[in-house]
Design a protein around this motif. Structure first.
Motif, PDB file in Angstrom:
ATOM      1  N   GLY A 277       0.816  -1.209   0.000  1.00 41.37           N
ATOM      2  CA  GLY A 277       0.000   0.000   0.000  1.00 41.37           C
ATOM      3  C   GLY A 277       0.848   1.256   0.000  1.00 41.37           C
ATOM      4  N   PHE A 278       1.916   1.231   0.776  1.00 44.31           N
ATOM      5  CA  PHE A 278       2.835   2.369   0.804  1.00 44.31           C
ATOM      6  C   PHE A 278       3.479   2.576  -0.567  1.00 44.31           C
ATOM      7  N   MET A 279       3.881   1.479  -1.209  1.00 49.27           N
ATOM      8  CA  MET A 279       4.466   1.588  -2.542  1.00 49.27           C
ATOM      9  C   MET A 279       3.448   2.122  -3.540  1.00 49.27           C
ATOM     10  N   GLY A 280       2.178   1.734  -3.371  1.00 49.33           N
ATOM     11  CA  GLY A 280       1.127   2.269  -4.224  1.00 49.33           C
ATOM     12  C   GLY A 280       0.958   3.762  -4.033  1.00 49.33           C
ATOM     13  N   TYR A 281       1.037   4.199  -2.763  1.00 51.18           N
ATOM     14  CA  TYR A 281       0.942   5.633  -2.487  1.00 51.18           C
ATOM     15  C   TYR A 281       2.075   6.404  -3.163  1.00 51.18           C
ATOM     16  N   THR A 282       3.294   5.881  -3.107  1.00 49.97           N
ATOM     17  CA  THR A 282       4.414   6.579  -3.753  1.00 49.97           C
ATOM     18  C   THR A 282       4.269   6.597  -5.271  1.00 49.97           C
ATOM     19  N   LEU A 283       3.518   5.629  -5.807  1.00 52.33           N
ATOM     20  CA  LEU A 283       3.321   5.563  -7.253  1.00 52.33           C
ATOM     21  C   LEU A 283       2.310   6.593  -7.745  1.00 52.33           C
ATOM     22  N   GLY A 284       1.355   6.976  -6.871  1.00 53.59           N
ATOM     23  CA  GLY A 284       0.303   7.909  -7.271  1.00 53.59           C
ATOM     24  C   GLY A 284       0.821   9.203  -7.875  1.00 53.59           C
ATOM     25  N   PRO A 285       1.714   9.938  -7.195  1.00 55.07           N
ATOM     26  CA  PRO A 285       2.246  11.183  -7.775  1.00 55.07           C
ATOM     27  C   PRO A 285       3.025  10.961  -9.068  1.00 55.07           C
ATOM     28  N   ILE A 286       3.668   9.796  -9.188  1.00 56.13           N
ATOM     29  CA  ILE A 286       4.402   9.488 -10.423  1.00 56.13           C
ATOM     30  C   ILE A 286       3.417   9.340 -11.578  1.00 56.13           C
ATOM     31  N   LEU A 287       2.318   8.636 -11.333  1.00 59.15           N
ATOM     32  CA  LEU A 287       1.296   8.483 -12.368  1.00 59.15           C
ATOM     33  C   LEU A 287       0.706   9.834 -12.758  1.00 59.15           C
ATOM     34  N   THR A 288       0.469  10.691 -11.765  1.00 56.06           N
ATOM     35  CA  THR A 288      -0.054  12.030 -12.047  1.00 56.06           C
ATOM     36  C   THR A 288       0.874  12.793 -12.983  1.00 56.06           C
ATOM     37  N   HIS A 289       2.161  12.679 -12.713  1.00 54.82           N
ATOM     38  CA  HIS A 289       3.155  13.361 -13.552  1.00 54.82           C
ATOM     39  C   HIS A 289       3.075  12.891 -15.001  1.00 54.82           C
ATOM     40  N   TYR A 290       3.024  11.576 -15.194  1.00 55.21           N
ATOM     41  CA  TYR A 290       3.019  11.063 -16.562  1.00 55.21           C
ATOM     42  C   TYR A 290       1.679  11.277 -17.248  1.00 55.21           C
TER      43      TYR A 290
ATOM     44  N   ASN B 130      -0.171  13.794 -16.958  1.00 54.18           N
ATOM     45  CA  ASN B 130      -0.244  15.206 -17.364  1.00 54.18           C
ATOM     46  C   ASN B 130       0.649  15.524 -18.553  1.00 54.18           C
ATOM     47  N   MET B 131       1.456  14.565 -18.975  1.00 49.13           N
ATOM     48  CA  MET B 131       2.316  14.764 -20.141  1.00 49.13           C
ATOM     49  C   MET B 131       1.530  14.521 -21.418  1.00 49.13           C
ATOM     50  N   PRO B 132       1.998  15.039 -22.554  1.00 58.63           N
ATOM     51  CA  PRO B 132       1.362  14.712 -23.835  1.00 58.63           C
ATOM     52  C   PRO B 132       1.366  13.193 -24.051  1.00 58.63           C
ATOM     53  N   HIS B 133       0.247  12.655 -24.470  1.00 60.36           N
ATOM     54  CA  HIS B 133       0.095  11.209 -24.682  1.00 60.36           C
ATOM     55  C   HIS B 133       0.347  10.423 -23.392  1.00 60.36           C
ATOM     56  N   GLY B 134       0.074  11.057 -22.250  1.00 60.79           N
ATOM     57  CA  GLY B 134       0.356  10.421 -20.965  1.00 60.79           C
ATOM     58  C   GLY B 134      -0.443   9.159 -20.724  1.00 60.79           C
TER      59      GLY B 134
ATOM     60  N   MET C  83      -0.667   3.214 -20.212  1.00 58.28           N
ATOM     61  CA  MET C  83      -1.283   1.961 -20.651  1.00 58.28           C
ATOM     62  C   MET C  83      -0.253   1.045 -21.315  1.00 58.28           C
ATOM     63  N   LEU C  84       0.652   1.628 -22.083  1.00 54.14           N
ATOM     64  CA  LEU C  84       1.711   0.824 -22.700  1.00 54.14           C
ATOM     65  C   LEU C  84       2.618   0.206 -21.635  1.00 54.14           C
TER      66      LEU C  84
ATOM     67  N   SER D  88      10.047   1.409 -14.369  1.00 56.54           N
ATOM     68  CA  SER D  88      11.161   1.536 -15.319  1.00 56.54           C
ATOM     69  C   SER D  88      10.643   1.676 -16.740  1.00 56.54           C
ATOM     70  N   LEU D  89       9.652   0.861 -17.099  1.00 53.90           N
ATOM     71  CA  LEU D  89       9.044   0.985 -18.426  1.00 53.90           C
ATOM     72  C   LEU D  89       8.371   2.340 -18.581  1.00 53.90           C
ATOM     73  N   LEU D  90       7.736   2.812 -17.527  1.00 56.62           N
ATOM     74  CA  LEU D  90       7.072   4.109 -17.566  1.00 56.62           C
ATOM     75  C   LEU D  90       8.086   5.220 -17.833  1.00 56.62           C
TER      76      LEU D  90
END
Length: 229
Positions: A93-106, A108-112, A117-118, A218-220
């Motif tokens: 759960g903690f690792m999921g929480y740290t992932l949330g802001p990373i997902l937000t960042h990507y 918000n990018m073009p084709h994010g 999904m890729l 890493s893929l992200l």
């Protein structure tokens, strides 16, 4: 004599093409590992989604490392007790929480959305492929243990260097190496369970979860860099 030779040859061919036979104990560990892994992945995804929806800030590298290794220590200490499962959910759960802001960042990018999904699709494909091979191969992949351990340590230190010294090229190289290492870890851990080398499904779950998490991030990173305008 000819019939005897034919029988021996057929037996040899069958032994070469047969897949690994999983005994009862290994099958239970594998079943419990996949069940707990599915639940922790779902819980982690919920935490990541909540963190992204609430736009919670990333805790930072120091708190992330302290939280991860602290919870990992507790999981390891209580791996044979019910608390081990509770701490496994706390860790994932903690690792999921740290992932949330990373997902937000990507996102918000073009084709994010396409990038995320890729990365998800690539992670799923690698996990299924490596797991299938680890289950079916008759080879003992224990020889990979030392190589993977050293590789992860070196890549981890290089990743810290890339963060602290702000070296984008090194960061990309580390991500590429982590994709290979985490693929190997999934293969090794699955094969280790099948062969009875790992008998604790809590530790097996954590190992696979961390590999999947690092593979996805890493893929992200790689796909996000490649997809920049």
């Amino acid at each position: 004599m000819n019939d005897r030779f034919t029988s021996m040859r057929n037996t040899a061919l069958r032994s070469q093409t047969a897949t690994t036979v999983i005994d009862g104990a290994a099958h239970r560990v594998l079943r419990n590992t996949y069940l707990l892994l599915a639940m922790t992945l779902g819980f982690s995804a919920l935490m990541a989604g909540a963190a992204a929806a609430l736009r919670l800030p990333h805790p930072g590298i120091l708190i992330t490392l302290a939280g991860f290794y602290g919870l990992l220590f507790l999981v390891t200490k209580y791996r044979d007790r019910g608390l081990g499962i509770a701490f496994t959910f706390a860790l994932t759960g903690f690792m999921g929480y740290t992932l949330g802001p990373i997902l937000t960042h990507y996102l918000n990018m073009p084709h994010g959305t396409q990038t995320v999904m890729l990365a998800l699709g690539g992670t799923a494909a690698v996990f299924l492929g490596m797991s299938a091979y680890g289950l079916m191969t008759r080879r003992d992949l224990g020889f990979m243990s030392s190589f993977l351990g050293i590789g992860v340590l070196v890549a981890f230190l290089a990743g810290l260097g890339a963060i602290f010294f702000q070296i984008p090229a090194l960061s990309l190289a580390v991500s590429a190496v982590f994709v290979l290492l985490m693929s190997g870890m999934i293969l090794f851990e699955t094969n280790n369970i099948v062969r009875g080398g790992e008998t604790n499904y809590v530790m097996a779950t954590v190992s696979l979860f961390v590999s999947i998490f690092n593979l996805f991030t890493s893929l992200l990173h790689l796909l996000g860099f490649a997809g920049r305008d």
